[in-house]
Design a protein around this motif. Structure first.
Motif, mmCIF file in Angstrom:
data_model
loop_
_atom_site.group_PDB
_atom_site.id
_atom_site.type_symbol
_atom_site.label_atom_id
_atom_site.label_comp_id
_atom_site.label_asym_id
_atom_site.label_seq_id
_atom_site.Cartn_x
_atom_site.Cartn_y
_atom_site.Cartn_z
ATOM 1 N N VAL A 123 13.741 23.025 35.054
ATOM 2 C CA VAL A 123 12.691 23.735 34.323
ATOM 3 C C VAL A 123 12.385 23.018 33.008
ATOM 4 O O VAL A 123 11.223 22.871 32.614
ATOM 5 C CB VAL A 123 13.114 25.192 34.054
ATOM 6 N N GLY A 124 13.431 22.549 32.325
ATOM 7 C CA GLY A 124 13.242 21.852 31.063
ATOM 8 C C GLY A 124 12.432 20.584 31.226
ATOM 9 O O GLY A 124 11.537 20.299 30.418
ATOM 10 N N GLN A 125 12.727 19.802 32.269
ATOM 11 C CA GLN A 125 11.969 18.571 32.499
ATOM 12 C C GLN A 125 10.516 18.896 32.818
ATOM 13 O O GLN A 125 9.603 18.194 32.369
ATOM 14 C CB GLN A 125 12.604 17.773 33.637
ATOM 15 N N SER A 126 10.271 19.966 33.557
ATOM 16 C CA SER A 126 8.902 20.359 33.879
ATOM 17 C C SER A 126 8.147 20.799 32.627
ATOM 18 O O SER A 126 7.012 20.366 32.389
ATOM 19 C CB SER A 126 8.915 21.501 34.908
ATOM 20 N N TYR A 127 8.778 21.657 31.810
ATOM 21 C CA TYR A 127 8.136 22.119 30.567
ATOM 22 C C TYR A 127 7.782 20.938 29.660
ATOM 23 O O TYR A 127 6.688 20.864 29.102
ATOM 24 C CB TYR A 127 9.080 23.065 29.816
ATOM 25 N N ILE A 158 2.975 14.866 34.182
ATOM 26 C CA ILE A 158 2.688 15.989 35.079
ATOM 27 C C ILE A 158 3.085 15.646 36.515
ATOM 28 O O ILE A 158 3.595 16.500 37.245
ATOM 29 C CB ILE A 158 1.203 16.385 34.980
ATOM 30 N N ALA A 159 2.882 14.381 36.932
ATOM 31 C CA ALA A 159 3.335 13.974 38.265
ATOM 32 C C ALA A 159 4.854 14.085 38.363
ATOM 33 O O ALA A 159 5.392 14.559 39.380
ATOM 34 C CB ALA A 159 2.881 12.548 38.561
ATOM 35 N N ILE A 160 5.545 13.660 37.310
ATOM 36 C CA ILE A 160 7.008 13.802 37.288
ATOM 37 C C ILE A 160 7.397 15.268 37.346
ATOM 38 O O ILE A 160 8.315 15.661 38.078
ATOM 39 C CB ILE A 160 7.595 13.123 36.036
ATOM 40 N N ALA A 161 6.683 16.096 36.571
ATOM 41 C CA ALA A 161 6.980 17.532 36.564
ATOM 42 C C ALA A 161 6.754 18.144 37.945
ATOM 43 O O ALA A 161 7.590 18.905 38.455
ATOM 44 C CB ALA A 161 6.111 18.234 35.524
ATOM 45 N N LEU A 162 5.614 17.806 38.581
ATOM 46 C CA LEU A 162 5.292 18.388 39.887
ATOM 47 C C LEU A 162 6.245 17.908 40.976
ATOM 48 O O LEU A 162 6.743 18.704 41.785
ATOM 49 C CB LEU A 162 3.848 18.039 40.266
#
Length: 452
Positions: free
Chosen positions: A50-54, A414-418
């Motif tokens: 979650v932290g990496q996505s945020y 955002i690609a990394i997050a997704l």
């Protein structure tokens, strides 16, 4: 106001301009890569994924704002003249945003998490916009033949500044939560409490103080453009000039190819910087201190790479250096995503119940390689941008350069997050950077470069 004139700028003026990189680099070293970002994902957010996505969404949204406004602000600066007022305003914005990170405590509420992401985005926007106008001053300081060395030396100086700040953080401020001591075995200075991660949070305060102090010589000693005679209508004039430049892009294959290529490889590189420490914390289970050692190594090789790359730039041209660095970064990226706690190059290295230290060694090597290639790449990219710019439109050019670095800056984070969320894997999550590097390399042959 002292007016810039190529070849007449004193050494004091040139060194004062170079100190901008020294002043600004700790933000990238401490906040984006090695201290605050890993702290946020591992201690503030509910969990690493979650932290990496945020964090990815925060970097991406801030990058989108930078992309939209940078060319307009750069063109406006060309129309009005001086760059220092812009540098001052956006540096102040970066200093305030960095300072606010102190209030982002471990295990924070959703409100505090949002506050921290907003403060980080504010700081990122401030530092990036200040860099646009600082870069635009560069061609007025030395002849074209010296730009490679100037840019490389300035980037190297920046890495040294980041390295010193990282050593200060790890050696005297960030305490191990189990022992309470810093990397050098000291009790954290200023009464910083290790159990509350006050050392990690103080990275924002140190970044702000460092910037506020060391940017002062730029304002005192580096010459600036004189105010233009007609400032009235400058906004309309700047927008018209920018629009005409954009309309001519299809005919200017060199500039168009460079902007496309650089927007992809710098996006990929920023993705590596933004998520390198986060990756090490989550995939290799490294502590903040281990990540800091990794950061020290990357900054040392970054300084060497930027300095050496500047000399290679002057000898062989910016384009050759940029291409070689992209190839090295592709290699480092492939090695990184093939490595986790149990594997190297997708081959198991586990020995019964014990984990091999080989993944750690390989990741240190990748960090050193990314640091060296990244330092040289960024230094030579500034010089290559000068080759594409029209006379009298340097602010506009570096505004477009910032656009090329940020127009797609949301893609990597955002690609990394997704991908991280989709596969629930940090290791798979960073694979998009490889594709970005490859595409950027394909676009590079059409870019023109000169050394004189």
């Amino acid at each position: 106001m002292i007016e810039a004139s190529q070849g007449t700028v004193t050494k004091k003026g040139i060194w004062s301009w170079m100190l901008f990189d020294w002043a600004a680099q700790p933000f990238h070293t401490l906040i984006i890569t090695f201290v605050f970002a890993p702290y946020f994902t591992s201690q503030v957010a509910p969990n690493d994924v979650v932290g990496q996505s945020y964090w990815g969404y925060a970097v991406g949204i801030a990058g989108l704002i930078i992309a939209v406004l940078s060319p307009v602000l750069g063109a406006l600066a060309d129309a009005s003249g001086p760059r220092k007022p812009w540098i001052f305003g956006f540096s102040l914005m970066g200093v305030i945003g960095s300072s606010l990170l102190w209030f982002v405590t471990p295990g924070a509420s959703e409100t505090t998490i949002i506050f921290g992401l907003l403060a980080f985005a504010m700081a990122l926007i401030g530092f990036e916009f200040a860099a646009v106008f600082n870069n635009a001053m560069m061609p007025d300081l030395v002849p074209r033949a010296e730009l490679g060395k100037l840019s490389g030396s300035s980037w190297a100086l920046g890495y040294v500044g980041g390295l010193i700040c990282l050593i200060l953080m790890l050696g005297f401020m960030v305490g191990n939560t189990q022992t309470g001591n810093t990397l050098l075995g000291f009790t954290p200075i200023l009464g910083l409490e290790a159990s509350l991660h006050e050392g990690d949070r103080a990275s924002g305060l140190l970044t702000a103080l460092w910037m506020a102090v060391f940017i002062i010589p730029l304002f005192l000693f580096t010459p600036d453009q004189a105010p233009k005679a007609q400032v009235v209508g400058a906004i309309k004039q700047s927008l018209q000039s920018l629009w005409q430049t954009i309309l001519r892009l299809p005919k200017n294959k060199s500039l168009a190819s460079f902007l496309l290529s650089s927007m992809l490889y710098r996006d990929a590189l920023n993705g590596l910087y933004a998520f390198g420490g986060i990756y090490a914390a989550g995939v290799l289970q490294w502590s903040i201190i281990q990540i800091g050692i990794f950061g020290i190594l990357a900054n040392v090789t970054g300084a060497i790479g930027a300095w050496f790359g500047g000399r290679m730039d002057a000898r062989f041209g910016s384009k050759i250096v940029v291409g070689a660095c992209i190839l090295l970064l592709i290699l480092a990226s492939v090695l990184t995503v093939s490595t986790d706690r149990m594997h190297v190059l997708w081959i198991s290295v586990a020995e019964q119940s014990d984990h091999s230290s080989l993944p750690d060694y390989l990741f240190y090597f990748c960090g050193a390689l990314i640091g060296a290639a990244g330092g040289a790449l960024q230094a030579s990219s500034r010089t290559l941008m000068v080759d594409q710019a029209e006379p009298g439109k340097m602010g506009e050019a570096f505004g477009l350069y910032a656009l090329s670095g940020r127009a797609t800056s949301f893609i990597a984070p955002i690609a990394i997050a997704l991908v991280t969320s989709l596969f629930a894997s940090q290791r798979i999550g960073v694979t998009p950077v490889i594709a970005l590097f490859v595409i950027s390399l394909i676009l590079l042959p059409k870019v023109q470069s000169r050394t004189r």
